[in-house]
Design an enzyme around this catalytic site. Sequence first.
Site, PDB file in Angstrom:
ATOM      1  N   ASN A   1       0.850  -1.198   0.000  1.00 13.42           N
ATOM      2  CA  ASN A   1       0.000   0.000   0.000  1.00 13.42           C
ATOM      3  C   ASN A   1       0.885   1.247   0.000  1.00 13.42           C
ATOM      4  O   ASN A   1       2.116   1.150  -0.035  1.00 13.42           O
ATOM      5  CB  ASN A   1      -0.955  -0.025   1.199  1.00 13.42           C
ATOM      6  CG  ASN A   1      -0.191  -0.132   2.502  1.00 13.42           C
ATOM      7  OD1 ASN A   1       0.595   0.744   2.840  1.00 13.42           O
ATOM      8  ND2 ASN A   1      -0.386  -1.221   3.225  1.00 13.42           N
TER       9      ASN A   1
ATOM     10  N   ASP B   1      -4.617  -5.946   4.828  1.00 14.00           N
ATOM     11  CA  ASP B   1      -5.736  -6.715   5.390  1.00 14.00           C
ATOM     12  C   ASP B   1      -5.740  -8.153   4.866  1.00 14.00           C
ATOM     13  O   ASP B   1      -6.257  -9.051   5.511  1.00 14.00           O
ATOM     14  CB  ASP B   1      -7.071  -6.045   5.020  1.00 14.00           C
ATOM     15  CG  ASP B   1      -7.255  -4.735   5.781  1.00 14.00           C
ATOM     16  OD1 ASP B   1      -6.745  -4.643   6.915  1.00 14.00           O
ATOM     17  OD2 ASP B   1      -7.891  -3.806   5.243  1.00 14.00           O
TER      18      ASP B   1
ATOM     19  N   PRO C   1      -3.955 -11.296  10.085  1.00  9.90           N
ATOM     20  CA  PRO C   1      -4.328 -10.971  11.471  1.00  9.90           C
ATOM     21  C   PRO C   1      -4.450  -9.460  11.649  1.00  9.90           C
ATOM     22  O   PRO C   1      -3.762  -8.696  10.971  1.00  9.90           O
ATOM     23  CB  PRO C   1      -3.148 -11.512  12.287  1.00  9.90           C
ATOM     24  CG  PRO C   1      -2.023 -11.675  11.309  1.00  9.90           C
ATOM     25  CD  PRO C   1      -2.635 -11.908   9.977  1.00  9.90           C
TER      26      PRO C   1
ATOM     27  N   VAL D   1      -3.022  -4.778  15.674  1.00 12.79           N
ATOM     28  CA  VAL D   1      -3.233  -3.911  16.840  1.00 12.79           C
ATOM     29  C   VAL D   1      -4.332  -4.485  17.746  1.00 12.79           C
ATOM     30  O   VAL D   1      -4.234  -4.421  18.980  1.00 12.79           O
ATOM     31  CB  VAL D   1      -3.458  -2.438  16.419  1.00 12.79           C
ATOM     32  CG1 VAL D   1      -4.847  -2.189  15.907  1.00 12.79           C
ATOM     33  CG2 VAL D   1      -3.138  -1.497  17.542  1.00 12.79           C
TER      34      VAL D   1
END
Length: 399
Positions: free
Chosen positions: A206, A275, A301, A304
């Site tokens: 990203n 994601d 996963p 945070v």
Amino acid sequence: MPTVVLGISGSVAAYRAADLARELMRHGFTVRACLTDAAAKFVTPALFEALTGQPCLQDTFEEPDRGRMAHIDWARQADAVVVAPATANVLAKLAHGIADDMLTTIALAHTGRLILAPAMNPAMFASDPVRSALDVLRSRAAVIVEPDEGEVACGEQGQGKLASIPQIVRAIEGVARAGRLLEGQRVLITSGPTQEPFDQVRFLTNRSSGKMGSALARAALLLGAEVTVIHGPQREPLPMEAHRIPVQTAREMEEAAFAALPGHQWVVGAAAVADYRFAQVESGKHRRTGEPISVTLVPNPDVVAGLAHAAEPGVRLIGFAAEPSSELDVARRKLAAKGLWAIAANDVSVPGIGFDADANALTLVFADGTVAESGRRSKLECALFLWETCIARQLNSQS
Ligand SMILES: Cc1cc2nc3c(=O)[nH]c(=O)nc-3n(C[C@H](O)[C@H](O)[C@H](O)COP(=O)(O)O)c2cc1C
């Protein structure tokens, strides 16, 4: 005793630095003065040596302790470095990293926030070069003690008089105190993008540059914390004083973060963790066939959220929500769903802020529903806002 390096540059207001030195000593500081050559035309090293009981430096090659580089020693030992008065010339040099005399060399070597009290003719103060130098210095978290309005030495009226001694002392005390806000505390930050491999040469990633994570680390260091950063392959350099753990994928980030978590009082998830990842990673290089291909992505996963679940009670977890809108609904939902203490929302649809930009505008949302806004600022200023707001809330909740 806290130590302040008092830099004095070539303004008529240099004589007021003698009162400033005395006042700082009265407030419990050890004062080490450093003059530019132009300042030495107005005041003498002997004056400051007599007042402070410390050597006063001027020449870059002076070494009060032979064999020790004074510019590095003084920069490292200082709880605060202030330039008062700061000339237009010194401000321009500091904004551009020019270090051609002892004062500017100490300022460049100092890793804390600089305190700058400009003094000059009002037309000089209003000039574009001085304005832009001050903007650059502010964006690097320098504290500018604005000059007062009134009649300046040349007889003209306007803004340019050195600020009052109490105002400058307050700014110095503020920086010295802030430098201890996170003293003895350990901060864990995730930063940058992750890369999810498709085959040996391609990956899914990203637009995160790591600038916000790097700014958060730098700001936490400025406030006295011990900092660990777990970072993806980011372009932005991280502060050398931070403990840096490089990773590539979301799962590596999760593993490294869980391993590092014990002993940290603060955790900030600023990484843009992918994601999804590819269900299958091809070995070698996928060859072009000319036919469409389908790939399956599986969820990664939520790093945070996992950390929030695993953390001991009392650990403050702060997430980031980069959303293409200023609405806070999604940020509020994420805050609750992930079990965070606070979330910093930023609207990535606004040009010039957020992903890969040097500026940001954070809205901090706390678990009790209260909100604090940074306004548009450099990422370092946003990071300082985040820390100072969070520390103030933590202190309030303890009292
Ligand atoms: C009498 C006199 C007063 C000056 N006052 C100021 C001043 O208040 N602010 C300023 O920026 N420059 C002032 N200057 C110009 C600076 O001294 C000059 O730009 C010098 O190169 C600054 O060097 P420094 O920044 O290394 O101290 C003054 C010059 C003279 C001759």
